[in-house]
Write a protein that holds these residues in place. Sequence first.
Motif, PDB file in Angstrom:
ATOM      1  N   HIS A 407       0.831  -0.465   0.076  1.00 31.34           N
ATOM      2  CA  HIS A 407      -0.115  -0.022   0.020  1.00 31.34           C
ATOM      3  C   HIS A 407       0.584   0.601   0.592  1.00 31.34           C
ATOM      4  O   HIS A 407       0.421   2.056  -0.088  1.00 31.34           O
ATOM      5  N   GLN A 408       2.051   1.507   0.201  1.00 31.83           N
ATOM      6  CA  GLN A 408       2.921   2.398   0.733  1.00 31.83           C
ATOM      7  C   GLN A 408       3.480   2.370  -0.582  1.00 31.83           C
ATOM      8  O   GLN A 408       3.631   3.598  -1.141  1.00 31.83           O
ATOM      9  N   MET A 409       3.758   1.149  -1.213  1.00 32.72           N
ATOM     10  CA  MET A 409       4.607   1.846  -2.643  1.00 32.72           C
ATOM     11  C   MET A 409       3.422   2.803  -4.087  1.00 32.72           C
ATOM     12  O   MET A 409       3.455   3.241  -4.563  1.00 32.72           O
ATOM     13  N   TRP A 410       2.010   1.735  -4.021  1.00 28.12           N
ATOM     14  CA  TRP A 410       1.619   1.944  -4.279  1.00 28.12           C
ATOM     15  C   TRP A 410       0.670   3.327  -3.973  1.00 28.12           C
ATOM     16  O   TRP A 410      -0.095   4.232  -5.340  1.00 28.12           O
ATOM     17  N   ALA A 411       0.607   4.468  -3.045  1.00 28.97           N
ATOM     18  CA  ALA A 411       0.587   5.825  -2.199  1.00 28.97           C
ATOM     19  C   ALA A 411       1.509   6.326  -3.203  1.00 28.97           C
ATOM     20  O   ALA A 411       1.622   7.342  -3.672  1.00 28.97           O
ATOM     21  N   ALA A 412       3.344   5.816  -2.997  1.00 28.73           N
ATOM     22  CA  ALA A 412       3.588   7.148  -3.355  1.00 28.73           C
ATOM     23  C   ALA A 412       4.141   6.893  -4.526  1.00 28.73           C
ATOM     24  O   ALA A 412       4.337   7.994  -5.953  1.00 28.73           O
ATOM     25  N   GLN A 413       3.274   6.070  -5.810  1.00 28.87           N
ATOM     26  CA  GLN A 413       3.217   5.455  -7.131  1.00 28.87           C
ATOM     27  C   GLN A 413       1.901   6.487  -7.896  1.00 28.87           C
ATOM     28  O   GLN A 413       2.547   7.520  -9.031  1.00 28.87           O
ATOM     29  N   TYR A 414       0.877   6.714  -7.054  1.00 28.02           N
ATOM     30  CA  TYR A 414      -0.567   6.841  -7.636  1.00 28.02           C
ATOM     31  C   TYR A 414      -0.611   7.938  -7.085  1.00 28.02           C
ATOM     32  O   TYR A 414      -1.549   8.727  -7.369  1.00 28.02           O
ATOM     33  N   PHE A 415      -0.399   8.590  -6.173  1.00 30.51           N
ATOM     34  CA  PHE A 415      -0.740   9.648  -5.813  1.00 30.51           C
ATOM     35  C   PHE A 415      -0.063  11.277  -6.081  1.00 30.51           C
ATOM     36  O   PHE A 415       0.835  11.124  -6.544  1.00 30.51           O
ATOM     37  N   ASP A 416      -0.234  12.443  -6.683  1.00 37.21           N
ATOM     38  CA  ASP A 416       0.405  13.900  -7.110  1.00 37.21           C
ATOM     39  C   ASP A 416       0.133  14.946  -5.932  1.00 37.21           C
ATOM     40  O   ASP A 416      -0.059  14.643  -4.569  1.00 37.21           O
ATOM     41  N   PHE A 417       1.569  15.042  -5.200  1.00 38.50           N
ATOM     42  CA  PHE A 417       2.728  15.498  -4.216  1.00 38.50           C
ATOM     43  C   PHE A 417       2.686  16.732  -5.233  1.00 38.50           C
ATOM     44  O   PHE A 417       4.196  17.096  -5.382  1.00 38.50           O
ATOM     45  N   ARG A 418       2.219  18.012  -4.715  1.00 34.93           N
ATOM     46  CA  ARG A 418       2.358  18.950  -5.373  1.00 34.93           C
ATOM     47  C   ARG A 418       3.357  19.955  -4.859  1.00 34.93           C
ATOM     48  O   ARG A 418       4.416  20.714  -5.309  1.00 34.93           O
ATOM     49  N   GLU A 419       3.418  19.434  -3.334  1.00 35.70           N
ATOM     50  CA  GLU A 419       4.762  19.717  -2.100  1.00 35.70           C
ATOM     51  C   GLU A 419       5.056  19.014  -1.158  1.00 35.70           C
ATOM     52  O   GLU A 419       3.909  18.053  -1.038  1.00 35.70           O
ATOM     53  N   PRO A 420       5.959  19.520  -0.766  1.00 33.46           N
ATOM     54  CA  PRO A 420       6.652  18.891   0.760  1.00 33.46           C
ATOM     55  C   PRO A 420       6.655  18.947   1.614  1.00 33.46           C
ATOM     56  O   PRO A 420       4.941  19.938   1.747  1.00 33.46           O
ATOM     57  N   ARG A 421       6.493  17.824   2.192  1.00 32.55           N
ATOM     58  CA  ARG A 421       5.297  17.962   3.344  1.00 32.55           C
ATOM     59  C   ARG A 421       3.908  17.101   3.630  1.00 32.55           C
ATOM     60  O   ARG A 421       3.916  17.012   4.273  1.00 32.55           O
ATOM     61  N   HIS A 422       3.806  16.892   2.663  1.00 32.31           N
ATOM     62  CA  HIS A 422       2.703  16.140   2.558  1.00 32.31           C
ATOM     63  C   HIS A 422       2.820  14.544   2.813  1.00 32.31           C
ATOM     64  O   HIS A 422       1.137  13.920   2.026  1.00 32.31           O
ATOM     65  N   TRP A 423       3.987  14.520   2.295  1.00 31.49           N
ATOM     66  CA  TRP A 423       4.522  12.825   1.976  1.00 31.49           C
ATOM     67  C   TRP A 423       5.104  11.987   2.926  1.00 31.49           C
ATOM     68  O   TRP A 423       6.004  12.511   3.629  1.00 31.49           O
ATOM     69  N   LEU A 424       4.421  11.374   4.289  1.00 34.60           N
ATOM     70  CA  LEU A 424       4.722  11.035   5.654  1.00 34.60           C
ATOM     71  C   LEU A 424       4.655   9.675   5.282  1.00 34.60           C
ATOM     72  O   LEU A 424       3.775   9.091   5.673  1.00 34.60           O
ATOM     73  N   THR A 425       6.426   9.084   5.296  1.00 29.54           N
ATOM     74  CA  THR A 425       5.804   7.332   5.677  1.00 29.54           C
ATOM     75  C   THR A 425       8.103   6.880   6.392  1.00 29.54           C
ATOM     76  O   THR A 425       8.286   7.732   6.005  1.00 29.54           O
ATOM     77  N   SER A 426       7.440   5.793   6.449  1.00 31.57           N
ATOM     78  CA  SER A 426       8.816   5.360   7.031  1.00 31.57           C
ATOM     79  C   SER A 426       9.297   4.959   6.016  1.00 31.57           C
ATOM     80  O   SER A 426       9.477   3.684   5.429  1.00 31.57           O
ATOM     81  N   GLY A 427      10.672   5.515   5.426  1.00 34.50           N
ATOM     82  CA  GLY A 427      11.451   5.534   4.178  1.00 34.50           C
ATOM     83  C   GLY A 427      12.992   4.613   4.664  1.00 34.50           C
ATOM     84  O   GLY A 427      12.790   2.698   3.935  1.00 34.50           O
ATOM     85  N   SER A 428      13.400   4.862   5.674  1.00 32.51           N
ATOM     86  CA  SER A 428      14.685   3.613   5.363  1.00 32.51           C
ATOM     87  C   SER A 428      14.086   3.024   6.376  1.00 32.51           C
ATOM     88  O   SER A 428      14.412   1.161   6.068  1.00 32.51           O
ATOM     89  N   MET A 429      14.167   2.112   7.531  1.00 31.16           N
ATOM     90  CA  MET A 429      13.554   1.929   8.109  1.00 31.16           C
ATOM     91  C   MET A 429      13.007   0.748   7.904  1.00 31.16           C
ATOM     92  O   MET A 429      11.854  -0.537   7.793  1.00 31.16           O
ATOM     93  N   GLY A 430      11.234   1.124   7.092  1.00 31.84           N
ATOM     94  CA  GLY A 430      10.726   0.462   6.513  1.00 31.84           C
ATOM     95  C   GLY A 430      10.022   0.156   8.002  1.00 31.84           C
ATOM     96  O   GLY A 430       9.376  -0.791   8.016  1.00 31.84           O
TER      97      GLY A 430
END
Length: 597
Positions: A407-430
């Motif tokens: 679900h994390q990857m689908w959200a990253a792929q298919y949502f438009d992010f026009r500004e910073p700090r609108h995308w919150l996810t656990s990146g490196s630690m997962g």
Amino acid sequence: MTGADIVVQILADEGLDVLFGYSGGAILPVYDAVFRFNAEHPRDDGNEPLPLIVPANEQGACFMAAGYARASGRVGVALVTSGPGATNAVTPVRDSMADSIPLVVVCGQVPTGAIGTDAFQEAPVSQIMGACAKHVFLVTDASTLEATLRTAFHIARSGRPGPVVIDIPKDVQNAPLIFEGSRELPVRGYRSRLHAVESATLTDAACAAFFATLGASERPLIYAGGGIVSAGASGPLRDFAHAFGIPVVTTLMGIGGFDTTDPLALHMLGMHGAAYANYAMDDCDFVFALGARFDDRVVGVPDQFAPRARAIAQVDIDPAEIGKVKAVDWHHVGSLDQALDRLLAYGARIGFRRDLSAWHAHVAGLKRHHAMNFSRDSDSIQPCAVIEAINRITNGRAIISTGVGQHQMWAAQYFDFREPRHWLTSGSMGTMGFGLPAAIGAQFARPDLTVIDIDGDASIRMNIGELETVTTYGLPVKVVVLNNSGDGMVRQWQKLFFKGRFSASDKSLHKKDFIKAAQADGFEWAQRLDDPRAIDATIADFLAFDGPAFLEVVIDPDAGVYPMVGPGATYAQMITGDWIPSRDTPVEATGQPTGMF
């Protein structure tokens, strides 16, 4: 003032408008000081000046503080007790360190004289957290408490941001002290290194060398990471990219640092990046890395990453990242916004121009021929269709928080992010379980925006107790659970790389009635979506509800995340799946994976 009063006064002086924490014996003096501070400083609107938000557990509290920090750019604060309270905070602290998130965690500790005696609820916090945090303080001299607290905030937010842990014994919290109002610790080594980085400027000679390299390229590409967001450098990045016509790819953590709807945007690259982004990286002849660390999820096989690049340039605030994975031909250690502004000004001064029309046409062709896609006529709900509907209705203006998995990857792929700090996810630690508490923290940081937790059925279970936190505080957080009855990403790996042996992942978790769980926790709007024809109407109703809302979506259990660059594979071996055209025959990895998913 007591030590506890000083803790609270400094939190107020730092401008905090919310705290997160769970109480316990060793932190009670600070909790009492928060209560008294709020009673002694009433606000005209009736709200407390320092509201203390109580979660289901300490991990939730720290992820809420991290979500607040990620959404606002300010330092988030969590107050936890000793022993298990502190150890429950380890995962969020490490998560924040890995993603460079400014966090201050105040831990209660057993009295100074009891440290090392295995006292009740004692844990060696400084040793445990020392390997996870940017810095850890154990305050055994009460006279240094005030200076230590201010210094903790300075360290957390400055340079490359990160979490700072302050372990405060109970006797130090109760000690009578004089509040001076300004003290900080010397930390001369840190301040010296920080000054060197923050004051670093690009000379004319360095700028000339950069533009000589850029001028010799025909296919330049900007590779932007989370440092762009941390540094507040999205504006300078946009101006620089537009001025010189350079396409931009971002990492998972860099999403939002460059408007994904911009004509120059190629969105995310890497293991689950867009096919066209990965192909562009394969085709480029010059890579300009900005606040990106060349991590394994992006680089894969280091000596085959950007194979046609004749030069790589890198700017980062952390000198340890320069050339760590890939050798670079030009670099600058310093603030990203200042470096980009300086390069932009120098380029304008010398009248730098480069005809990149052929490269732009090539990139446009990649985006056209290898566009993101999925099965659009399936009888089952496709998760990407759900993300597209949310994106369409919100116009890509919502804050999106996620758990970890497909679900994390689908959200990253298919949502438009026009500004910073609108995308919150656990990146490196997962970290599974991140999404819901982070969304809560983000809603406190940005009450003016819609905050949506896009989660998975397995991931949300990790911190499902925080559903009650949402309703307790009346937060209009929207929770979407994409339910495929198990660990979808693990199953995908087992299908591709372990010959379909679904060891411990094909759990068929059907017993949890998420709707009843949400209703039990006070969600007035809680529905299940299982009809593809009802996607738009249901999601519109869900998002329009004035208050907390919970939507479970029963998705196709066989839906996979594509593209995918397997472990030990290169971009040329990318698996694009059934719906995204590949320009080469994808080569699936065989045998055992070479790295963790």
